[in-house]
Design an enzyme around this catalytic site. Sequence first.
Site, PDB file in Angstrom:
ATOM      1  N   ASP A 148      16.554  21.600  21.041  1.00 40.36           N
ATOM      2  CA  ASP A 148      15.309  21.824  20.311  1.00 40.36           C
ATOM      3  C   ASP A 148      14.917  20.611  19.472  1.00 40.36           C
ATOM      4  O   ASP A 148      15.661  19.634  19.370  1.00 40.36           O
ATOM      5  CB  ASP A 148      15.454  23.047  19.397  1.00 40.36           C
ATOM      6  CG  ASP A 148      15.739  24.309  20.191  1.00 40.36           C
ATOM      7  OD1 ASP A 148      15.085  24.515  21.227  1.00 40.36           O
ATOM      8  OD2 ASP A 148      16.624  25.077  19.784  1.00 40.36           O
ATOM      9  N   TYR A 226      29.054  22.351  21.335  1.00 39.24           N
ATOM     10  CA  TYR A 226      28.153  21.965  20.244  1.00 39.24           C
ATOM     11  C   TYR A 226      28.973  21.721  18.977  1.00 39.24           C
ATOM     12  O   TYR A 226      29.994  22.383  18.738  1.00 39.24           O
ATOM     13  CB  TYR A 226      27.130  23.062  19.967  1.00 39.24           C
ATOM     14  CG  TYR A 226      25.978  23.114  20.944  1.00 39.24           C
ATOM     15  CD1 TYR A 226      24.816  22.380  20.727  1.00 39.24           C
ATOM     16  CD2 TYR A 226      26.060  23.896  22.089  1.00 39.24           C
ATOM     17  CE1 TYR A 226      23.759  22.425  21.628  1.00 39.24           C
ATOM     18  CE2 TYR A 226      25.006  23.952  22.992  1.00 39.24           C
ATOM     19  CZ  TYR A 226      23.865  23.219  22.753  1.00 39.24           C
ATOM     20  OH  TYR A 226      22.822  23.275  23.646  1.00 39.24           O
TER      21      TYR A 226
END
Length: 437
Positions: A148, A226
Amino acid sequence: MSEAKQELISSLQSQVEALQNRVKELEADNEKLLSKLSLCRCEKIEDNVHDGVEDGTTLVEENRKTESGGCKTGKKKVKEKMSGTLNHHFKRFVALKVMYFGQRFYGFASDGNMEPTVESEIFKALEKTRLLVADKKESHYSRCGRTDKGVSSVGQVIAIHLRSNIKECNTNNASMGETVQEEQIEDEIDYVRVLNRALPKDIRVVGWSPAPTDFSARFSCISREYIYFFWRENLNLSAMESAGKKFVGEHDFRNFCKMDAANVHNYKRHVTSFEISPCYISFEGNQLCAIKIRGSAFLWHQVRCMVAVLFMIGQGLESIDVIESLLDTNGIPRKPQYNMAPEIPLVLQSCDFEGLKFTCSLDAGHDLRLHLRNECQVYQLQAAIFHEALLNCLPLANDQNSLRNGMVKKKASHIPLFSRPTEPTYEERRAKLDSRK
């Protein structure tokens, strides 16, 4: 301010200005070289230059030989629009590992109308270096993750057909499990070095690998990891880690994501590992820490939602048991409304595949390390200047300090998650979508 501090600030500012001026000089030199390269129409030179600059077109010239057998430039030229494959070049299917600092980008993918995106900058560089052999669809382009806005990565992977020096790679690479001959790598275009010369400084290709023709950067990925950085402050890391371990395994994460009922119908995901560890950086006694989460795949905003709830637990605002309750979608079918964790500290650390072996030439690796080292130094210089400014802030007078203490803004009281308004269920969202048809 003492004379020594003034000298330090002056020295730091001079170093920053010198680096900025040097960057401008290098950019100007680069533009001059590229301009000279684009002006040369000799077929002999064009065939040997792999990183010449053309914006999606090829130049077809009528060259006249001189008496000495040479060739002249500047003759009549005809531009032909690139249509699909460049017939005069070989091609091969490759995977590229990409890193980027996401703060200025509107996400990785360029599907929307917001610019710039990481993907759009990569394709500009591919066009500029004439590595593209077709448009995005015909090149069988795929990406591993759609990070994002503001999110960074040091291990994003894309796959695409690119121009090649190797004739045997014109049709197929090796299939899954087969090895690629060493000479097919050594004699290949230095994709890393060529692309990094054309990319902006906050995007870099860190390696490339031959890929089988049935490879997809999205669907062939076996795991993704992540990292979320945060300052420890007064957080209870032990409670956060105990709560985070409850994410491990296969669960329905619809209460830990932004639901996309139009496109996503299965919200079960498998988290394989979770850990919290300190980093080597601290600031005024405050330790920088990192949350590492690995899984086969993730939902939209899943990691940031997970981290947001973990922060509530670390602050003592929610109990560890809230994780189990939110994972029980039969008991809690509606997601409570809460804000996600900020996007800037999130990094896509790695994307793992079977059969890929990323490589980078010695020259490209040296240039990459030098670039990243210089970027680190620039940011550390800026941090030093901000820290010096912090140290030199005017002290508050006693009356000002007491007035400030009497007017401290109260923090909003925490509303327990299960006392908050909730979002529609998946079924309710689907019914609303179906009613519009």
